[in-house]
Enzyme design. Structure first.
Site, PDB file in Angstrom:
ATOM      1  N   HIS A 285      -6.900  -5.512   2.805  1.00  0.00           N
ATOM      2  CA  HIS A 285      -5.727  -4.872   3.521  1.00  0.00           C
ATOM      3  C   HIS A 285      -5.147  -5.898   4.469  1.00  0.00           C
ATOM      4  O   HIS A 285      -6.051  -6.426   5.431  1.00  0.00           O
ATOM      5  CB  HIS A 285      -6.150  -3.766   4.303  1.00  0.00           C
ATOM      6  CG  HIS A 285      -6.849  -2.477   3.589  1.00  0.00           C
ATOM      7  ND1 HIS A 285      -5.929  -1.473   3.229  1.00  0.00           N
ATOM      8  CD2 HIS A 285      -8.035  -2.414   3.123  1.00  0.00           C
ATOM      9  CE1 HIS A 285      -6.792  -0.801   2.594  1.00  0.00           C
ATOM     10  NE2 HIS A 285      -7.971  -1.041   2.716  1.00  0.00           N
TER      11      HIS A 285
ATOM     12  N   ASP B  86       0.894  -0.959   0.003  1.00  0.00           N
ATOM     13  CA  ASP B  86       0.170  -0.049   0.009  1.00  0.00           C
ATOM     14  C   ASP B  86       0.966   1.410  -0.053  1.00  0.00           C
ATOM     15  O   ASP B  86       1.763   1.243   0.652  1.00  0.00           O
ATOM     16  CB  ASP B  86      -1.070  -0.030   1.191  1.00  0.00           C
ATOM     17  CG  ASP B  86      -1.988   1.162   1.102  1.00  0.00           C
ATOM     18  OD1 ASP B  86      -3.164   0.694   1.169  1.00  0.00           O
ATOM     19  OD2 ASP B  86      -1.599   2.245   1.110  1.00  0.00           O
ATOM     20  N   ILE B  87       0.584   2.337  -0.764  1.00  0.00           N
ATOM     21  CA  ILE B  87       1.533   3.504  -0.930  1.00  0.00           C
ATOM     22  C   ILE B  87       1.393   4.431  -0.088  1.00  0.00           C
ATOM     23  O   ILE B  87       2.237   5.281   0.256  1.00  0.00           O
ATOM     24  CB  ILE B  87       1.009   4.134  -2.381  1.00  0.00           C
ATOM     25  CG1 ILE B  87       2.235   4.959  -2.733  1.00  0.00           C
ATOM     26  CG2 ILE B  87      -0.188   5.081  -2.295  1.00  0.00           C
ATOM     27  CD1 ILE B  87       2.198   5.235  -4.340  1.00  0.00           C
TER      28      ILE B  87
ATOM     29  N   HIS C 102     -10.354  -4.938  -2.448  1.00  0.00           N
ATOM     30  CA  HIS C 102      -8.936  -5.079  -1.819  1.00  0.00           C
ATOM     31  C   HIS C 102      -9.142  -5.590  -0.641  1.00  0.00           C
ATOM     32  O   HIS C 102      -9.972  -5.078   0.086  1.00  0.00           O
ATOM     33  CB  HIS C 102      -8.203  -4.038  -2.216  1.00  0.00           C
ATOM     34  CG  HIS C 102      -8.877  -2.814  -1.925  1.00  0.00           C
ATOM     35  ND1 HIS C 102      -9.694  -2.064  -2.532  1.00  0.00           N
ATOM     36  CD2 HIS C 102      -8.562  -1.868  -0.862  1.00  0.00           C
ATOM     37  CE1 HIS C 102     -10.150  -1.008  -1.810  1.00  0.00           C
ATOM     38  NE2 HIS C 102      -9.596  -0.934  -0.704  1.00  0.00           N
TER      39      HIS C 102
ATOM     40  N   GLN D  22     -14.570   2.774   1.439  1.00  0.00           N
ATOM     41  CA  GLN D  22     -13.955   1.921   0.183  1.00  0.00           C
ATOM     42  C   GLN D  22     -13.653   3.452  -0.778  1.00  0.00           C
ATOM     43  O   GLN D  22     -14.756   3.947  -1.360  1.00  0.00           O
ATOM     44  CB  GLN D  22     -14.664   1.128  -0.452  1.00  0.00           C
ATOM     45  CG  GLN D  22     -14.161   0.463  -1.709  1.00  0.00           C
ATOM     46  CD  GLN D  22     -14.848  -0.485  -2.342  1.00  0.00           C
ATOM     47  OE1 GLN D  22     -15.925  -0.770  -1.859  1.00  0.00           O
ATOM     48  NE2 GLN D  22     -14.116  -1.194  -3.532  1.00  0.00           N
TER      49      GLN D  22
HETATM   50  P1  5GP Z   1      -9.919   1.718   0.686  1.00  0.00           P
HETATM   51  O1  5GP Z   1     -10.171   3.039   1.590  1.00  0.00           O
HETATM   52  O2  5GP Z   1     -10.362   1.835  -0.531  1.00  0.00           O
HETATM   53  O3  5GP Z   1     -10.238   0.576   1.552  1.00  0.00           O
HETATM   54  O4  5GP Z   1      -8.506   1.639   0.471  1.00  0.00           O
HETATM   55  C1  5GP Z   1      -7.595   2.114  -0.579  1.00  0.00           C
HETATM   56  C2  5GP Z   1      -6.106   1.856  -0.375  1.00  0.00           C
HETATM   57  O5  5GP Z   1      -5.544   1.832  -1.713  1.00  0.00           O
HETATM   58  C3  5GP Z   1      -5.530   2.983   0.466  1.00  0.00           C
HETATM   59  O6  5GP Z   1      -4.889   2.189   1.692  1.00  0.00           O
HETATM   60  C4  5GP Z   1      -4.640   3.493  -0.315  1.00  0.00           C
HETATM   61  O7  5GP Z   1      -3.288   3.830   0.378  1.00  0.00           O
HETATM   62  C5  5GP Z   1      -4.312   2.562  -1.390  1.00  0.00           C
HETATM   63  N1  5GP Z   1      -3.639   3.034  -2.473  1.00  0.00           N
HETATM   64  C6  5GP Z   1      -4.623   4.210  -3.350  1.00  0.00           C
HETATM   65  N2  5GP Z   1      -3.921   4.286  -4.467  1.00  0.00           N
HETATM   66  C7  5GP Z   1      -3.042   3.475  -4.509  1.00  0.00           C
HETATM   67  C8  5GP Z   1      -1.874   3.675  -5.451  1.00  0.00           C
HETATM   68  O8  5GP Z   1      -1.858   3.930  -6.606  1.00  0.00           O
HETATM   69  N3  5GP Z   1      -0.902   2.471  -5.339  1.00  0.00           N
HETATM   70  C9  5GP Z   1      -1.045   1.761  -4.191  1.00  0.00           C
HETATM   71  N4  5GP Z   1       0.053   0.648  -4.128  1.00  0.00           N
HETATM   72  N5  5GP Z   1      -1.945   1.915  -3.179  1.00  0.00           N
HETATM   73  C10 5GP Z   1      -2.820   2.657  -3.550  1.00  0.00           C
END
Ligand code: 5GP
Ligand code: ZN
Length: 149
Positions: free
Chosen positions: A102, A30-31, A100, A94
């Site tokens: 985590h 995760d970035i 995805h 999300q």
């Molecule tokens: P969500 O809130 O949708 O569950 O989490 C999305 C996750 O994707 C976040 O933890 C965010 O840091 C990660 N993320 C968003 N854009 C990118 C990207 O371009 N590359 C990577 N490796 N992770 C990303």
């Protein structure tokens, strides 16, 4: 080109620090990590929410997440605890519309730092990204652990 950033990662159109890849899924760093060595496991098939995925692929994601957790712990990350988290839908925070899982290692007494980063996540701001060199180094160590397992 797909508009989905995770599909772009799968297709190699966006850079990512890859930890694992097989016919069904990809795991990468995760970035904006919420803990040291935070990994995302995603299906290769584009699906926005979990119910859109077939049962085998959904099970496979969690099986790979479990293996990643084992590799993280072998490296000393999250030895005291880990979140396996799936935010399914906007009301559940999300932000990226591609399923995805985590895998977020936690440390003792990291609650304050994690809460700050979590606040940035839920607003969608995310904050500064982790340097690619650091993410590549962590991915390489996880790949090595997964090979040994
Ligand atoms: P969500 O809130 O949708 O569950 O989490 C999305 C996750 O994707 C976040 O933890 C965010 O840091 C990660 N993320 C968003 N854009 C990118 C990207 O371009 N590359 C990577 N490796 N992770 C990303
Ligand atoms: Zn996608």
């Amino acid at each position: 080109m797909s508009e989905c950033i995770f599909c772009q990662i799968i297709d190699g159109q966006l850079p990512a620090s890859i930890v694992h890849e097989d016919e069904r899924c990809v795991a990468f760093m995760d970035i904006h990590p919420l803990g040291r060595g935070h990994v995302l496991v995603i299906p290769k098939q584009h699906a926005v929410q979990l119910p859109e995925l077939d049962a085998e692929t959904a099970q496979h994601l969690f099986s790979v997440a479990r293996q990643v957790l084992g590799a993280q712990r072998a490296l000393g990350w999250g030895v005291n605890g880990t979140h396996i988290l799936l935010n399914d839908g906007k009301a559940a925070n999300q932000m990226v519309p591609h399923v995805h899982v985590h895998v977020i290692p936690r440390e003792k007494r990291d609650a304050l730092a994690t809460l700050g980063r979590l606040a940035l996540h839920v607003t969608g701001l995310f904050g500064p990204s982790k340097p690619r060199t650091r993410l590549d180094e962590q991915a390489s160590r996880l790949r090595e652990q997964l090979r040994e397992a």
